[in-house]
Design a protein around this motif. Structure first.
Motif: not given
Ligand SMILES: [Zn+2]
Lengths: 230, 191
Positions: A12, A15-16, A40, A44, A47
């Motif tokens: 990944i 990312h947010p 997501h 991930c 996160c």
């Protein structure tokens, strides 16, 4: 949350933002963006850890809140409302499978509690389903879309008033911000104009949470926008 | 496993034990203890979102009913009691918000939207009383302006833009303070 661990983790790249994860943790994102972020999180670990920390912070802030006086007999009322429910009989939805390879879009959607979508043709190489639509809000409507785009096909150039969040479930796409593969989340701030292109070899399937009006450029774009009513 | 309880651990071990006792034997005494500690705070939580007294009381009770019913799903090795109860209350608040007039018809698609089930990950290791104490201490040491942003983000319906507007600071500053808070919490766990 159980996750699609293993292969996906570590690959990944997008990312947010941390603020987005805090919003998610406090339940402030709304359903459309919330589902895109949750998608997501399936992929991930990093996160998930941040989100867990933000939720834990909420629990500690709750502990620090001053008490409000309860109605007289509140405990007894609550006990009465428990009725005959035996705690141990309570069973919830089965846990998600810890692993599934390849983690296709269908599996991801089912984990997210979304029904199998009926995709409709909107332009050559682009099929779309509107999974949900939120109305109201200060910045206009929000929607969650599922897109399936043929490799090499560009989406109409568009910009948006609010933040747009895209999570890739299958395949990959690229835009000015970089290349996005499975599990990556692209977070585009309002005003950002971009032109995502699906990359091969397979179709790119992604969830897109829009917020605020989305503006498409060109005739084709206007048609798509009109059809989607976003 | 969680026997040794630091004095500053806010009773986390006790609360977890109570939830486990509710799950194992429908222990009314344990439930009453949880209720006494959490229900009044939960009521404050709901009131902070603008709910009137009766509604906040109702949702505080509903939260505790769910604590009772979901107790078998609580895993003290994966979650702190306060985190778990907070998440239940948060989901109830989101549901209530959707039911209420403010955002009626918010979700028009015919789909069974599920509230979040983001139980913390086992890999996060946030579960021991010691971790909770470290986090809690770090939160009490936050600079005032970070604590203020945190309060508004956790205990109001305001978006980050609205928080910025209300405080008269740029949106980027709100986001920056949240990131600083998260960085401090992470550091606290590394100590
Ligand atoms: Zn991530």
């Amino acid at each position: 949350m159980k996750a699609v661990n293993g292969a996906a983790d570590g690959t990944i790249r997008h990312h947010p933002s941390e603020e987005t994860l805090v919003s998610y943790a406090v339940g402030g994102l709304g359903p459309a963006a919330g589902i895109a972020v949750k998608a997501h999180l399936l992929y991930c670990r990093h996160c998930r850890a941040t989100t867990a920390l933000a939720v834990a912070a909420g629990g500690l802030l709750l502990l620090d809140l001053p008490p409000s006086p309860l109605a007289p007999g509140a405990l007894q009322q609550t006990l009465d409302r428990l009725g005959g429910t035996k705690a141990a009989q309570m069973r919830e939805t089965p846990a998600q499978p810890a692993r599934l390879r390849p983690p296709g879009a269908a599996a991801a959607l089912s984990w997210l509690g979304l029904p199998a979508p009926r995709l409709r043709w909107v332009s050559p190489g682009v099929r779309v389903a509107v999974l949900l639509r939120e109305s109201g809000g200060a910045q206009g409507g929000k929607a969650l879309l599922l897109l399936r785009v043929r490799p090499g096909v560009a989406l109409p150039t568009h910009g948006h008033a609010g933040t747009e969040r895209t999570c890739v479930l299958e395949g990959a796409f690229a835009d000015e911000g970089g290349r996005y593969g499975i599990g990556d989340l692209a977070e585009a701030e309002g005003g950002y104009n971009h032109r995502p292109v699906a990359e091969g070899p397979a179709d790119c399937v992604c969830l897109i949470a829009t917020s605020g009006r989305t503006h498409f450029a060109g005739t084709l774009g206007k048609l798509v926008g009109a059809w989607l009513k976003i | 496993m969680q026997r040794h309880r630091p004095a500053s651990a806010c009773g986390e071990t006790t609360f977890s034990g109570h939830i486990v006792a509710v799950a194992r034997s429908q222990d009314h005494g344990a439930f009453a203890a949880l209720f006494a500690h959490f229900a009044p705070k939960l009521k404050t939580y709901f009131r902070k979102f603008g709910m009137v007294d009766g509604e906040a009381e109702e949702l505080a009770q509903e939260t505790m009913i769910l604590v009772w019913r979901k107790a078998p799903l609580f895993d003290p090795a994966r979650s702190m009691a306060s985190t778990w109860i907070y998440a239940i209350a948060r989901n109830l608040r989101i549901d209530a918000f959707r039911r209420n007039g403010a955002h009626a018809n918010e979700v028009s698609a015919a789909e069974p939207f599920q509230t979040q089930d983001d139980a913390p990950d086992a890999e996060m290791q946030l579960t021991t009383a010691a971790h909770q104490a470290l986090l809690h201490k770090a939160m009490h040491l936050l600079p005032q302006e970070q604590a203020q942003v945190l309060q508004l983000c956790y205990f109001s319906d305001r978006s980050h833009s609205e928080v910025a507007r209300d405080l008269g600071i740029p949106l980027g500053t709100v986001k920056g303070r949240l990131r600083l808070v998260m960085a401090r919490l992470r550091r606290a766990l590394e100590e």
